[in-house]
Scaffold this motif. Sequence first.
Motif, PDB file in Angstrom:
ATOM      1  N   GLN A 108      18.528 -38.521 -35.294  1.00 41.69           N
ATOM      2  CA  GLN A 108      19.434 -37.989 -34.280  1.00 41.69           C
ATOM      3  C   GLN A 108      19.068 -38.464 -32.889  1.00 41.69           C
ATOM      4  O   GLN A 108      19.934 -38.816 -32.082  1.00 41.69           O
ATOM      5  CB  GLN A 108      19.428 -36.462 -34.342  1.00 41.69           C
ATOM      6  CG  GLN A 108      20.141 -35.891 -35.568  1.00 41.69           C
ATOM      7  CD  GLN A 108      20.039 -34.379 -35.646  1.00 41.69           C
ATOM      8  OE1 GLN A 108      19.028 -33.799 -35.256  1.00 41.69           O
ATOM      9  NE2 GLN A 108      21.094 -33.745 -36.149  1.00 41.69           N
TER      10      GLN A 108
ATOM     11  N   SER B 168      26.548 -37.386 -43.901  1.00 41.10           N
ATOM     12  CA  SER B 168      25.737 -36.577 -43.004  1.00 41.10           C
ATOM     13  C   SER B 168      24.490 -37.366 -42.595  1.00 41.10           C
ATOM     14  O   SER B 168      24.154 -38.386 -43.210  1.00 41.10           O
ATOM     15  CB  SER B 168      25.305 -35.282 -43.702  1.00 41.10           C
ATOM     16  OG  SER B 168      24.467 -35.587 -44.812  1.00 41.10           O
ATOM     17  N   ILE B 169      23.812 -36.904 -41.560  1.00 44.34           N
ATOM     18  CA  ILE B 169      22.606 -37.586 -41.104  1.00 44.34           C
ATOM     19  C   ILE B 169      21.577 -37.652 -42.229  1.00 44.34           C
ATOM     20  O   ILE B 169      20.918 -38.686 -42.434  1.00 44.34           O
ATOM     21  CB  ILE B 169      22.009 -36.867 -39.877  1.00 44.34           C
ATOM     22  CG1 ILE B 169      22.989 -36.926 -38.701  1.00 44.34           C
ATOM     23  CG2 ILE B 169      20.682 -37.507 -39.474  1.00 44.34           C
ATOM     24  CD1 ILE B 169      23.254 -38.296 -38.172  1.00 44.34           C
ATOM     25  N   GLU B 170      21.440 -36.565 -42.979  1.00 45.57           N
ATOM     26  CA  GLU B 170      20.460 -36.550 -44.066  1.00 45.57           C
ATOM     27  C   GLU B 170      20.765 -37.630 -45.107  1.00 45.57           C
ATOM     28  O   GLU B 170      19.852 -38.316 -45.592  1.00 45.57           O
ATOM     29  CB  GLU B 170      20.440 -35.171 -44.743  1.00 45.57           C
ATOM     30  CG  GLU B 170      19.924 -34.044 -43.855  1.00 45.57           C
ATOM     31  CD  GLU B 170      21.018 -33.404 -43.014  1.00 45.57           C
ATOM     32  OE1 GLU B 170      20.767 -32.345 -42.410  1.00 45.57           O
ATOM     33  OE2 GLU B 170      22.128 -33.966 -42.958  1.00 45.57           O
TER      34      GLU B 170
ATOM     35  N   ARG C 242      12.501 -38.691 -40.332  1.00 51.42           N
ATOM     36  CA  ARG C 242      13.033 -37.336 -40.328  1.00 51.42           C
ATOM     37  C   ARG C 242      14.403 -37.301 -39.669  1.00 51.42           C
ATOM     38  O   ARG C 242      14.773 -38.200 -38.918  1.00 51.42           O
ATOM     39  CB  ARG C 242      12.080 -36.396 -39.600  1.00 51.42           C
ATOM     40  CG  ARG C 242      10.720 -36.255 -40.266  1.00 51.42           C
ATOM     41  CD  ARG C 242       9.851 -35.287 -39.490  1.00 51.42           C
ATOM     42  NE  ARG C 242       8.545 -35.114 -40.137  1.00 51.42           N
ATOM     43  CZ  ARG C 242       7.573 -34.331 -39.669  1.00 51.42           C
ATOM     44  NH1 ARG C 242       7.769 -33.648 -38.535  1.00 51.42           N
ATOM     45  NH2 ARG C 242       6.427 -34.228 -40.311  1.00 51.42           N
ATOM     46  N   LYS C 243      15.120 -36.219 -39.933  1.00 54.36           N
ATOM     47  CA  LYS C 243      16.455 -36.056 -39.365  1.00 54.36           C
ATOM     48  C   LYS C 243      16.408 -36.068 -37.849  1.00 54.36           C
ATOM     49  O   LYS C 243      17.258 -36.690 -37.194  1.00 54.36           O
ATOM     50  CB  LYS C 243      17.068 -34.753 -39.872  1.00 54.36           C
ATOM     51  CG  LYS C 243      18.441 -34.447 -39.283  1.00 54.36           C
ATOM     52  CD  LYS C 243      18.984 -33.119 -39.804  1.00 54.36           C
ATOM     53  CE  LYS C 243      20.334 -32.796 -39.151  1.00 54.36           C
ATOM     54  NZ  LYS C 243      20.872 -31.497 -39.626  1.00 54.36           N
ATOM     55  N   ASN C 244      15.436 -35.396 -37.279  1.00 51.85           N
ATOM     56  CA  ASN C 244      15.330 -35.330 -35.821  1.00 51.85           C
ATOM     57  C   ASN C 244      15.146 -36.713 -35.216  1.00 51.85           C
ATOM     58  O   ASN C 244      15.703 -37.032 -34.164  1.00 51.85           O
ATOM     59  CB  ASN C 244      14.160 -34.422 -35.438  1.00 51.85           C
ATOM     60  CG  ASN C 244      14.110 -34.159 -33.947  1.00 51.85           C
ATOM     61  OD1 ASN C 244      15.123 -33.840 -33.343  1.00 51.85           O
ATOM     62  ND2 ASN C 244      12.930 -34.287 -33.359  1.00 51.85           N
TER      63      ASN C 244
ATOM     64  N   TYR D  98      26.841 -44.334 -39.142  1.00 54.03           N
ATOM     65  CA  TYR D  98      27.242 -43.152 -38.367  1.00 54.03           C
ATOM     66  C   TYR D  98      28.696 -43.267 -37.915  1.00 54.03           C
ATOM     67  O   TYR D  98      29.457 -42.285 -37.952  1.00 54.03           O
ATOM     68  CB  TYR D  98      26.321 -43.003 -37.156  1.00 54.03           C
ATOM     69  CG  TYR D  98      26.543 -41.739 -36.368  1.00 54.03           C
ATOM     70  CD1 TYR D  98      25.959 -40.532 -36.757  1.00 54.03           C
ATOM     71  CD2 TYR D  98      27.330 -41.736 -35.217  1.00 54.03           C
ATOM     72  CE1 TYR D  98      26.166 -39.372 -36.034  1.00 54.03           C
ATOM     73  CE2 TYR D  98      27.539 -40.580 -34.492  1.00 54.03           C
ATOM     74  CZ  TYR D  98      26.947 -39.398 -34.895  1.00 54.03           C
ATOM     75  OH  TYR D  98      27.157 -38.248 -34.173  1.00 54.03           O
TER      76      TYR D  98
ATOM     77  N   ILE E 176      20.035 -41.177 -43.844  1.00 56.46           N
ATOM     78  CA  ILE E 176      18.609 -41.474 -43.972  1.00 56.46           C
ATOM     79  C   ILE E 176      18.282 -41.865 -45.409  1.00 56.46           C
ATOM     80  O   ILE E 176      17.507 -42.799 -45.649  1.00 56.46           O
ATOM     81  CB  ILE E 176      17.770 -40.266 -43.518  1.00 56.46           C
ATOM     82  CG1 ILE E 176      17.950 -40.042 -42.010  1.00 56.46           C
ATOM     83  CG2 ILE E 176      16.298 -40.462 -43.856  1.00 56.46           C
ATOM     84  CD1 ILE E 176      17.293 -38.779 -41.500  1.00 56.46           C
TER      85      ILE E 176
END
Length: 769
Positions: A63, A42-44, A58-60, A36, A47
Motif C-alpha cells: 500500500q 485485492s491488495i492481498e 506485507r500488505k502495508n 492495481y 501480493i
Amino acid sequence: MASPPGSTNAGAASGSRIGRPPQWTVSRSRKLVRLYLYSTLSIEKIIKVLEDDGFSPRKNSAQKTIHKMLDNDPRYLRPESRVEMSKRLKSLAMSPNRRKKRPSKHQYTALGYDPKEVIKIPGEWGLLKPEATSLSGKSVKTEDSASLDYATSPDTLHSGYLTFPPRHHDIKDPREESCLAEIHDIKRRVSNCSTQFAMQLSSLVKEFTISICSDDRSSGRRPSAALSEGSEPADMQNVDIATEPYEPFPDPGFALPGDFLTAHTRSCADFPGQQHGEGDCWCSIAKHTSAAPDSWLLTAGELSDRARHVLRQPLPAHLGWRDSFGNTPLHLFAALDGYQERLLGMVRGSGRGELATVNSAGQTFLHVLNLEWFNDLSYPSSPLKQLLALIMEICPGLVYETDAYGRTFFHRAYSLIRDRSLLAGLVSLFDPTLVSRDAFGFNPVPDTDTEGQSPYIPPRRIGSLSPQVEDIARANPRGKPKSVASEGSLLAYHARLVQVIHSSYTNPSIEDADGRNGLHCLAEAILDQQAMDRHVRSSSFPSSASRPNLKRKLELNDPAPSTPIGTATAKTPSSSPPAPSGPLSSSSGSSPAEGILPARLRHLYALLEPSVSVSVSHYDCCGYTPLMAFIEHIPDEQDDKAKTLQAILETLVRAGASGDEAVSSRRRRLLEARNRRGETPLLMAARLGRKVALATLLEGGANVHARDADGRGLLEVLDAEVGGARARAEVGLYARLEACRALLTGRREWGVGYVHHGEPAIVREWRMR
C-alpha cells in the motif's frame, strides 16, 4: 543490517544505495501498478500473484508503494467491476506498441477476441483484421482512436471461449507450455479464480512489461528540424521577399478546418516529404473532409449543391449555415479564388454576429483569405482595403480574433506580404497593442522596427521530420539554473518570477524576458523560503546517492519559518476570501498552515479579478498558455485533500467569461488552444502523466479526439511515453502514465480507444461538437 557479500563495494562504486536491497524493485513496482490499475484483485491477492521465493511483502508495504507512486487515496483509479477490467484490458491489448511479444491464441481468447481473426505477422505482434468481430458480436476496425463496445460481461460470454484447453502431450511449442504453467500457477495463488481471469492476470504481469534494452520511445516523435521566427526552409532561402505575395507549402500536421477548404489544391507530388497514403497527407485530408456531411466542396474541389445555392442567392439566413467543421459561406468564398466581389457583397449585407462566426479551430473568415486578396495593396481601392474598411465599420474586433494557435489576421498578413511598408499601412488602421504572440513565438506587430526581419514562415516539417521548435527553445528553459549548485542563482530566478507576479497588479500586460505574464510566473514560482529550502534539499539528495542520516532527515522535515522571496511590497487582505481583490503580500507566499497550493489559488483569484484581469490566453515565448504552464509545473503529488489543484485548473478554464454562451465559447478556446507541438492542454497532460489535470480537463469538456502535429491521439501519446526512457528511469512517472490510461479507458465512456467505426481521424478531431 549489512548488505549481502559482494554487493557493497559494487554499490559504492556506482553511487547506488548501500545496505539492504529494496523489496520493491522497479520491475515489481511496475507489475504492482498494472495489477492495481487494470484488475479487480485485492491488495492481498496482488501480493500473492507477485510473490516468489525471495519476495513476500506485507500488505502495508504494498500500500505504501502504491501511494508513493500514485499519490494519496488512489482507489478511484481502480476498475469497479470485471466488465470495466475487461474494458481496460481490451484497450491495452489493441495498442500497437505495448506488447513485448506476440500473444498466443489462448491469450487473445482471454482478452475477448477470436484467434481466427488475428493476423499473424512474423516478428511482430498480432493485429486484428480490418473487419474483426469481437466476442460481444460487434464489428470492429483497426484504425486509430475511438470507442470500443464493451457491453458484454466476460462472465456472460460463450463458455467455449472461457475454458482453457487441457494439457496434451503433443504440445510442442515451449511458449505454450510456459503459458499453461503460468496460468495454473496464478490459479493456484488466487483462489476461486477462473481460467480467463488468470490468463488476463498473466498478460498483465508478463506481456505488458518494459524491456530495459527497448528502444527509446520517450516521445514517439521523429528527429526534427526546428523552424522558428527568422528561420527558413531551403526552398524559401532564394525567395525575393520584396516582390509579390508568396505562400509556402503548408504542413498537413498543422492543418485547421479553414485549410480543408483548399486541401484539394495541394498535391503530395508538390512536396516530396509528404507521406502519401498514410492518411495524413493533403490528398487524404481533401478526400475525408469533402465526404463529411454538409461539406461545401466535393472531392475534386467543385462546389456542392449547398454552396451553389448560397452563391446564387446569398441571404442573411444562409450566412449562418455551417459545414461539419464550422466553416460558413464567408469562410468558403474567402478561401477560394475568384470570389472577391461576391464576398464583399456578402460582408456588406451581414451583421456583426455573422461576421464574427468562427469554425471549430476559432478561425474567422479573415484567417483563410486567399492569396489574391494580398495583391495590389499599393492601391487605395484594393479589395483587401475595402474589406478591412467594412470590418472597421461593422465588427472592428474581428481582426484580433485568434485561432487555436493564437494567430490573428495580422499573422497571416505578415507571412504573405513581403513589402513591410504596405504591411505597416494595414496595421496602422488598428490598435497594435491588441495583437499578441502566437504559439510559435511570433508577434507580427512588434514595437521595434521590422525592416530587418525575415518574413514569417509558418512552421512545417522538412521531409518527414516533425517540428519541435520548443525542444531547442527549452534546452536551457527560460534561463533557469541547471542545478542547485548555485543556490543564490536559483533564489534570484524565483525572485524575478515573484516580481512579475507583483507587477501584474498594476500592469496586467507585463511579461518577463521569456514572454511569461503573471499567471505563467505564478505557475512556476516558489513562493516562500520554506518551500525553497525543501526544493534545494530534495535536489541535493538524488535517488542514486546515499541516504541522509536520521538527523538530516529530521532537519528536512522540520518546518522552518516562512521567509519572503523577492522584493514585492504590495499587500493582500489579512483574510483569505475566495476571491481577494488585493495584490500579493510582502512574502508573496503562504503561512505554514495554509500550504503552497491554496496560496497559489488565492493569488490566482486576485490576478483574475476584473480590476486586474491578467490574460489567460497569453502565449509565452515557448508557446505555452497559463493553463499549460500550470499543467507543466504543478505535479499531482502537490495536490491536497481539498483538491486545490483541480480548483486552480477549473478557475483558469472558466476565467473571464460571463453568460452561458460566453462561458461555453471561452472554455472551448482555452481547452483547445494548441502549443507548437500541436498539443492541446489535454494532450500535454497525458504526455506528462498529470492525472489530476487529465481528469479535470475531461470533465470540463476537452476534445478527446485531438491529435498533435504528428497525428498522435491520447492513447498513442501515453503508450509512447510508457515505453520511453523517462518512464523506464522513473517508476513514479510510469505509474502516473498508466493511471492516465486507466482514466481514459475506465468506467466513463470518453470515446477513446484504438478501435473506431469508420470515421477518419481528421474528421473526428475537428468536427463541431
